[in-house]
Design an enzyme around this catalytic site. Sequence first.
Site, PDB file in Angstrom:
ATOM      1  N   HIS A  60       0.852  -1.191   0.000  1.00  0.00           N
ATOM      2  CA  HIS A  60       0.000   0.000   0.000  1.00  0.00           C
ATOM      3  C   HIS A  60       0.884   1.236   0.000  1.00  0.00           C
ATOM      4  CE1 HIS A  60      -0.179   1.207   4.532  1.00  0.00           C
ATOM      5  NE2 HIS A  60       0.953   0.605   4.270  1.00  0.00           N
TER       6      HIS A  60
ATOM      7  N   CYS B 222       5.816   6.628   3.902  1.00  0.00           N
ATOM      8  CA  CYS B 222       4.625   5.826   3.567  1.00  0.00           C
ATOM      9  C   CYS B 222       3.938   6.302   2.289  1.00  0.00           C
ATOM     10  CB  CYS B 222       3.640   5.821   4.729  1.00  0.00           C
ATOM     11  SG  CYS B 222       4.264   4.942   6.162  1.00  0.00           S
TER      12      CYS B 222
ATOM     13  N   HIS C 161       4.928   0.300  -0.499  1.00  0.00           N
ATOM     14  CA  HIS C 161       5.719  -0.610   0.337  1.00  0.00           C
ATOM     15  C   HIS C 161       4.790  -1.702   0.841  1.00  0.00           C
ATOM     16  CE1 HIS C 161       3.872   2.276   3.069  1.00  0.00           C
ATOM     17  NE2 HIS C 161       3.986   1.363   4.038  1.00  0.00           N
TER      18      HIS C 161
ATOM     19  N   HIS D 299       3.660  -4.943   3.803  1.00  0.00           N
ATOM     20  CA  HIS D 299       3.631  -5.435   5.176  1.00  0.00           C
ATOM     21  C   HIS D 299       3.099  -6.863   5.176  1.00  0.00           C
ATOM     22  CE1 HIS D 299       4.112  -1.404   6.866  1.00  0.00           C
ATOM     23  NE2 HIS D 299       3.161  -0.988   6.023  1.00  0.00           N
TER      24      HIS D 299
ATOM     25  N   HIS E 143      -1.373 -10.612  -1.087  1.00  0.00           N
ATOM     26  CA  HIS E 143      -0.521 -10.358  -2.253  1.00  0.00           C
ATOM     27  C   HIS E 143      -1.176  -9.399  -3.255  1.00  0.00           C
ATOM     28  CE1 HIS E 143       1.799 -13.601  -0.509  1.00  0.00           C
ATOM     29  NE2 HIS E 143       2.814 -13.136  -1.216  1.00  0.00           N
TER      30      HIS E 143
ATOM     31  N   GLU F 102       0.307  -4.089  11.838  1.00  0.00           N
ATOM     32  CA  GLU F 102       0.974  -3.760  10.587  1.00  0.00           C
ATOM     33  C   GLU F 102       2.478  -4.045  10.662  1.00  0.00           C
ATOM     34  OE1 GLU F 102       0.041  -0.133   7.961  1.00  0.00           O
ATOM     35  OE2 GLU F 102       1.863   0.442   9.022  1.00  0.00           O
TER      36      GLU F 102
END
Length: 144
Positions: free
Chosen positions: A27, A37, A41, A43, A78, A129
């Site tokens: 996201h 952010c 990137h 998580h 994914h 997260e």
Amino acid sequence: MMQQIYPVSPHSYAYELNKDFHFAAAHYIPHEDAGKCKVTHGHTYFTNITIVGDKLDDTGFLVNFKAIKNLIHKRFDHETLNQDPAFSDDHAELFPTTEVVARTIYEIIQEYLDTLTNQPVCLQVYLRETPTSYCIYRPKEVGK
């Protein structure tokens, strides 16, 4: 996944079910104040869904564990969250932040639960997260 204890709001329901699972997703937060952010990137999100109710269904379940996991895992694992129709780059209330993702997971789960005859409700969504950052979403009114 390690066994964990999650904070839960007190309730008066007879049954409480918790489902842990994880999903990997990318996201970005489309706002100039988001710092690093702002860049896409990823998580590995760890989540716990708490569902409560007073009645079991015809199989003896409050709700099937697999159904709960599939609702979220099949949709978000994914994937790039910003591309999902639940999120938007135009409105802060729909940016895929941890808070908004937790609320969205709640909405998806509760919409499914509303179709079940035994009427279970989602009490909370815990979404981690990173190893040091998590969010808990609880609706102001259970089942709303």
